[in-house]
Motif scaffolding. Structure first.
Motif, PDB file in Angstrom:
ATOM      1  N   ALA A   1       0.359  -1.483   0.106  1.00  0.00           N
ATOM      2  CA  ALA A   1       0.188   0.130  -0.078  1.00  0.00           C
ATOM      3  C   ALA A   1       0.844   1.087   0.184  1.00  0.00           C
ATOM      4  O   ALA A   1       1.945   1.613   0.813  1.00  0.00           O
ATOM      5  CB  ALA A   1      -0.826   0.188   1.483  1.00  0.00           C
ATOM      6  N   ALA A   2       1.051   2.513  -1.055  1.00  0.00           N
ATOM      7  CA  ALA A   2       0.902   3.594  -0.652  1.00  0.00           C
ATOM      8  C   ALA A   2       0.388   5.149  -0.953  1.00  0.00           C
ATOM      9  O   ALA A   2      -0.834   4.641  -1.053  1.00  0.00           O
ATOM     10  CB  ALA A   2       1.901   4.049  -2.395  1.00  0.00           C
ATOM     11  N   PRO A   3       0.403   6.307  -0.057  1.00  0.00           N
ATOM     12  CA  PRO A   3      -0.627   6.943   0.166  1.00  0.00           C
ATOM     13  C   PRO A   3      -0.065   7.550  -1.042  1.00  0.00           C
ATOM     14  O   PRO A   3       0.552   7.872  -2.115  1.00  0.00           O
ATOM     15  CB  PRO A   3       0.566   7.726   1.362  1.00  0.00           C
ATOM     16  N   LEU A   4      -1.704   8.197  -1.236  1.00  0.00           N
ATOM     17  CA  LEU A   4      -1.787   9.074  -2.190  1.00  0.00           C
ATOM     18  C   LEU A   4      -1.427  10.902  -1.738  1.00  0.00           C
ATOM     19  O   LEU A   4      -2.138  11.638  -0.997  1.00  0.00           O
ATOM     20  CB  LEU A   4      -3.414   9.443  -2.693  1.00  0.00           C
ATOM     21  N   LYS A   5       0.150  10.575  -1.937  1.00  0.00           N
ATOM     22  CA  LYS A   5       0.905  12.539  -0.834  1.00  0.00           C
ATOM     23  C   LYS A   5       1.075  13.410  -2.719  1.00  0.00           C
ATOM     24  O   LYS A   5       1.565  13.189  -3.808  1.00  0.00           O
ATOM     25  CB  LYS A   5       1.517  12.007  -0.584  1.00  0.00           C
ATOM     26  N   SER A   6       0.169  14.605  -2.681  1.00  0.00           N
ATOM     27  CA  SER A   6       0.541  15.288  -3.284  1.00  0.00           C
ATOM     28  C   SER A   6       1.065  16.628  -2.642  1.00  0.00           C
ATOM     29  O   SER A   6      -0.450  17.455  -1.643  1.00  0.00           O
ATOM     30  CB  SER A   6      -0.657  15.991  -4.511  1.00  0.00           C
ATOM     31  N   SER A   7       1.955  17.966  -3.142  1.00  0.00           N
ATOM     32  CA  SER A   7       2.602  18.667  -1.582  1.00  0.00           C
ATOM     33  C   SER A   7       1.952  18.654  -0.748  1.00  0.00           C
ATOM     34  O   SER A   7       1.829  19.447  -0.131  1.00  0.00           O
ATOM     35  CB  SER A   7       1.545  20.085  -2.621  1.00  0.00           C
ATOM     36  N   GLN A   8       3.164  17.491   0.002  1.00  0.00           N
ATOM     37  CA  GLN A   8       3.207  17.517   1.062  1.00  0.00           C
ATOM     38  C   GLN A   8       1.848  17.291   1.727  1.00  0.00           C
ATOM     39  O   GLN A   8       1.601  16.952   3.284  1.00  0.00           O
ATOM     40  CB  GLN A   8       3.681  18.236   1.991  1.00  0.00           C
ATOM     41  N   ARG A   9       0.674  17.230   1.268  1.00  0.00           N
ATOM     42  CA  ARG A   9      -0.872  16.651   1.753  1.00  0.00           C
ATOM     43  C   ARG A   9      -1.024  15.375   1.037  1.00  0.00           C
ATOM     44  O   ARG A   9      -1.065  14.988   0.081  1.00  0.00           O
ATOM     45  CB  ARG A   9      -1.695  17.819   0.398  1.00  0.00           C
ATOM     46  N   ILE A  10      -1.658  14.640   1.927  1.00  0.00           N
ATOM     47  CA  ILE A  10      -1.838  13.115   2.169  1.00  0.00           C
ATOM     48  C   ILE A  10      -3.694  13.227   1.684  1.00  0.00           C
ATOM     49  O   ILE A  10      -4.522  13.896   2.508  1.00  0.00           O
ATOM     50  CB  ILE A  10      -1.615  12.297   3.409  1.00  0.00           C
ATOM     51  N   MET A  11      -4.410  12.216   0.359  1.00  0.00           N
ATOM     52  CA  MET A  11      -5.791  12.462  -0.689  1.00  0.00           C
ATOM     53  C   MET A  11      -6.167  11.266  -0.322  1.00  0.00           C
ATOM     54  O   MET A  11      -7.334  11.475  -0.211  1.00  0.00           O
ATOM     55  CB  MET A  11      -5.371  13.484  -1.729  1.00  0.00           C
ATOM     56  N   GLY A  12      -5.570  10.494   0.154  1.00  0.00           N
ATOM     57  CA  GLY A  12      -5.883   8.512   0.441  1.00  0.00           C
ATOM     58  C   GLY A  12      -4.384   7.690   0.234  1.00  0.00           C
ATOM     59  O   GLY A  12      -3.476   8.271   0.745  1.00  0.00           O
TER      60      GLY A  12
END
Length: 738
Positions: free
Chosen positions: A428-439
């Motif tokens: 499993a991997a986090p959905l992370k964009s610009s230090q913001r975790i979205m799922g």
């Protein structure tokens, strides 16, 4: 030509193989060495045999001279002939002669000429003796010692070399010089034979002994040696070449096999290998080649896997950027990863950081019931050490080999779904964009265990999905904001339109006001100027000096104010579009000098010279005569204003490219700073360094620029403070009459 992996391979034609080169190279070395050694041996053998022949001749002639000494004195011819017969028994001796001092022959014998070389048989019918010239030379030399003279005779169609060995028989005192020791060389004999009898009156020549030695027997023996040496040399060369061929085959054959296998590898057959037949360097090379092909095979498999992953990443990126709809995005990405990376099941969930809840699960590879249940699932997220906290709060990837070993860290409903589907391990991997975790996104391979490489790839893909998800959410927010902004822009546009209408009305009123005021001011200003001129002319009585000075200043300022009013009127007409040009062909050689001449009084006040110069052939421009007069007047008046007394003003013109005539009004005035040059053509701009009494309305250059542009030309300036100014402008050339 064939291509493999992007490399072009050109077949070699017309070349020597490595085997041929090796055989040729070593064969040439063997031939050169053997030929050189053989030649050296034959040469040495020939010299040795020649020296032996000469040594034999010297011994024989000395013995003959010693034995025949007494017989020569008493002229015993029978004894001399016996001595000669003994000498002729020598195999190489062909004749022997004993001569008296007067040249007469005391005794002689010969074996005859050589008639057939093969049998070395001699003809007794044709005698062979030294020639008369040679004999005379021996008597004339009066040498003390031996003399050797070679000569050639011909017989049976062949030449024969004869060495004539001669020695004088002398009557010496008791202290005679010893004989030449043996062995000695031909050069030593020649050196000794050069010594004369001069200064030796006690030495008397009794006779001369001559023996002729042939080279025939020596040459026959030498030819036999040459044949043997040549045969041995050829045999050695053939054996060496044969050995070289065998050695080359032993070296080149494995290399050819290696080259064949290398060609197969280059064509893509990485399973090809070389059989190890030797334990030498070639065998070591073959072993290294096999290890290289094995390494290439492993690397090719790794590259294929990486290419597949890169293609998947590329397709994923394409699918991500093709839509901004979140549902379509997740469905496309999950199906693409399952088809290309071999995942059995995949799960994506979104995260709401405000509610601390994971929601909206999208599941692929499961039954429709599980998929529907996942969409309705909401999973609370707390920092309780659970797997979901590692993913959504800390942003760490998760690699689980055994689900049961981490069951206590699972959200129970999600654990139940995993057990029901038979999930044993997952990544499993986090959905992370610009230090913001979205799922997060998760996947498993069914019965096949996951690897660390799978997690690394999923982390990369998760980053792309997070960026696309962020863009989709931002786009949705942007759409909402756009709708709000559209209403606000419409309201603001209406307000700006109303304000613009008011400004246009104010601008129109301003132009009307300026026009009316300027026009109304011209009449009283003209009257005032007339009354002042009458007073200055003395029509109202005599004026004092102070009164005349004051009235002169009033007149100057009235004229200045009049010019400003005229400029305002001209500007208002130009802005209103009421200025019309009366275009006609104007001859520069006629119009410009008239304008310059009319302005000469203006320059004479300050002793300023105003000159005109046209370069090139006469030319006509297409322009309005009055407006050209106004343009040049404005520029020349400005030049006069800012040029000190005694200065110079030049008006120059010439034809330039583009069908234009370029004018230049230059002065020797104070110049213009670079900061002001960009502003001097603006309306109402007045230079900061200009004195107050010289300032106008700041409209002259603006009007001049407008008039030039109405003619289709342009104006610019070049100036440096303290070095004067040069104002350039262009006018179109008039078309020649048809």
């Amino acid at each position: 030509m064939t291509a493999h992996n992007g490399l072009s391979v050109r077949p070699l034609t017309g070349f020597f193989s490595l085997r041929t080169k090796l055989v040729l190279f070593i064969s040439l070395i063997i031939i050169a060495v053997c030929s050189g050694l053989s030649w050296y041996f034959i040469h040495q053998q020939a010299e040795t045999m020649t020296r032996a022949l000469l040594d034999t001749g010297m011994i024989l002639v000395k013995n003959l001279a010693h034995n025949s000494r007494y017989a020569t004195i008493i002229e015993d011819r029978v004894a001399l002939e016996e001595y000669i017969a003994g000498v002729l028994e020598g195999e190489a001796v062909v004749y022997a002669v004993i001569s008296a001092p007067d040249g007469s022959v005391l005794a002689q014998a010969t074996k005859g000429r050589l008639s057939e070389r093969a049998g070395v048989a001699r003809s007794q019918s044709e005698a062979l003796y030294p020639g008369h010239t040679l004999t005379q030379r021996l008597f004339d030399s009066t040498s003390l010692d031996l003399m050797i003279a070679p000569f050639t005779v011909h017989g049976g169609g062949r030449g024969e070399t004869i060495y004539d060995v001669a020695m004088p028989i002398l009557k010496r005192p008791s202290s005679q010089e010893p004989a030449v020791p043996l062995p000695f060389s031909l050069e030593q004999l020649e050196s000794r034979s050069s010594r004369k009898l001069d200064g030796r009156p006690d030495t008397k020549l009794l006779s001369v002994v001559q023996i002729g030695l042939t080279r025939s027997n020596m040459e026959q023996a030498l030819n036999e040696v040459v044949r043997n040496v040549v045969l041995i040399t050829i045999l050695i060369i053939l054996v060496g070449i044969g050995t070289t061929i065998v050695l080359a085959d032993r070296i080149i054959t494995p290399l050819k096999h290696l080259a064949s296998v290398a060609k197969r590898v280059a064509e893509g057959d990485l399973a090809a290998s070389v059989v190890l037949n030797t334990r030498d360097e070639v065998g070591e090379l073959a072993g290294m080649f096999n290890r290289m092909t094995q390494s290439l095979k492993e690397r090719d498999e790794a590259i294929r896997s990486q290419v597949n992953q890169l293609q998947t990443l590329n397709r994923t990126g394409t699918a991500i950027i093709s839509t901004l709809d979140i549902d379509k995005l997740f469905n496309a990405v999950l199906q693409l990863l399952m088809d290309n990376l071999g995942y059995r099941r995949m799960l994506v969930m979104l995260y709401d950081p405000h509610r601390h809840v994971a929601y909206g699960a999208r599941v692929s590879g499961v039954s429709p019931e599980i998929e529907q249940a996942g969409r309705l699932l909401e999973m609370p997220i707390y920092d309780d050490g659970s797997i979901h906290a590692d993913l959504l709060l800390r942003g760490h990837g998760v690699f689980v080999n055994d689900v049961e070993s981490v069951a206590d860290r699972f959200y129970p409903p999600l654990l139940a779904m995993a057990r029901e589907q038979g999930v044993t391990g997952f990544i499993a991997a986090p959905l992370k964009s610009s230090q913001r975790i979205m799922g997060f996104i998760a996947a498993d391979r069914g019965d096949d265990p996951c690897r660390q490489e799978d997690l690394d790839l999923l982390l990369t893909i998760a980053t792309q999905i997070a960026v696309a998800l962020d863009n989709a959410q931002a786009y949705q927010a942007l759409e909402d904001l756009t709708q709000t902004l559209e209403h606000r822009v419409q309201d603001r546009t209406r307000e700006l339109q109303a304000a613009n209408d008011k400004l246009q009305e104010l601008d129109r009123l301003k132009s009307v006001f300026v026009s009316i005021v300027s026009h109304e001011l011209r009449t009283p200003m003209t009257s005032i100027k007339g009354y002042i001129e009458n007073m200055l002319d003395g029509l109202t009585g005599t004026l004092s000096e102070r009164q005349a000075h004051y009235l002169g200043r009033v007149k100057y300022n009235v004229e200045r104010l009049t010019r400003m009013i005229n400029d305002l009127l001209d500007l208002s007409r130009i802005e209103a579009g009421r200025v019309e040009l009366v275009l006609a062909p104007l001859a520069i050689g006629e119009v410009v000098p008239d304008i310059v001449e009319s302005l000469q009084p203006l320059g004479q006040v300050k002793a300023i010279s105003i000159q005109h110069q046209h370069y090139g052939a006469p030319v006509h421009i297409k322009g309005d005569r009055d407006k050209l007069h106004q343009i040049l007047t404005n520029l020349i008046q400005n030049a006069v204003k800012f040029t000190a007394s005694g200065g110079q003003i030049r008006v120059e013109s010439k034809t330039v490219e583009g069908g234009l005539v370029q004018f230049c009004v230059s002065d020797t005035g104070c110049g213009i700073s670079p900061q002001e040059q960009a502003k001097i053509f603006d309306r109402f701009y007045r230079g900061e360094t200009i004195q107050v009494d010289q300032r106008g309305a700041g409209l002259g250059l603006a009007i001049t620029k407008s008039l030039i542009e109405m003619h289709g030309g342009r104006i610019w300036v070049k100036s440096m403070p303290g070095q004067g100014s040069r104002f350039y402008f262009t006018m179109p050339i008039a078309s020649p009459p048809s």
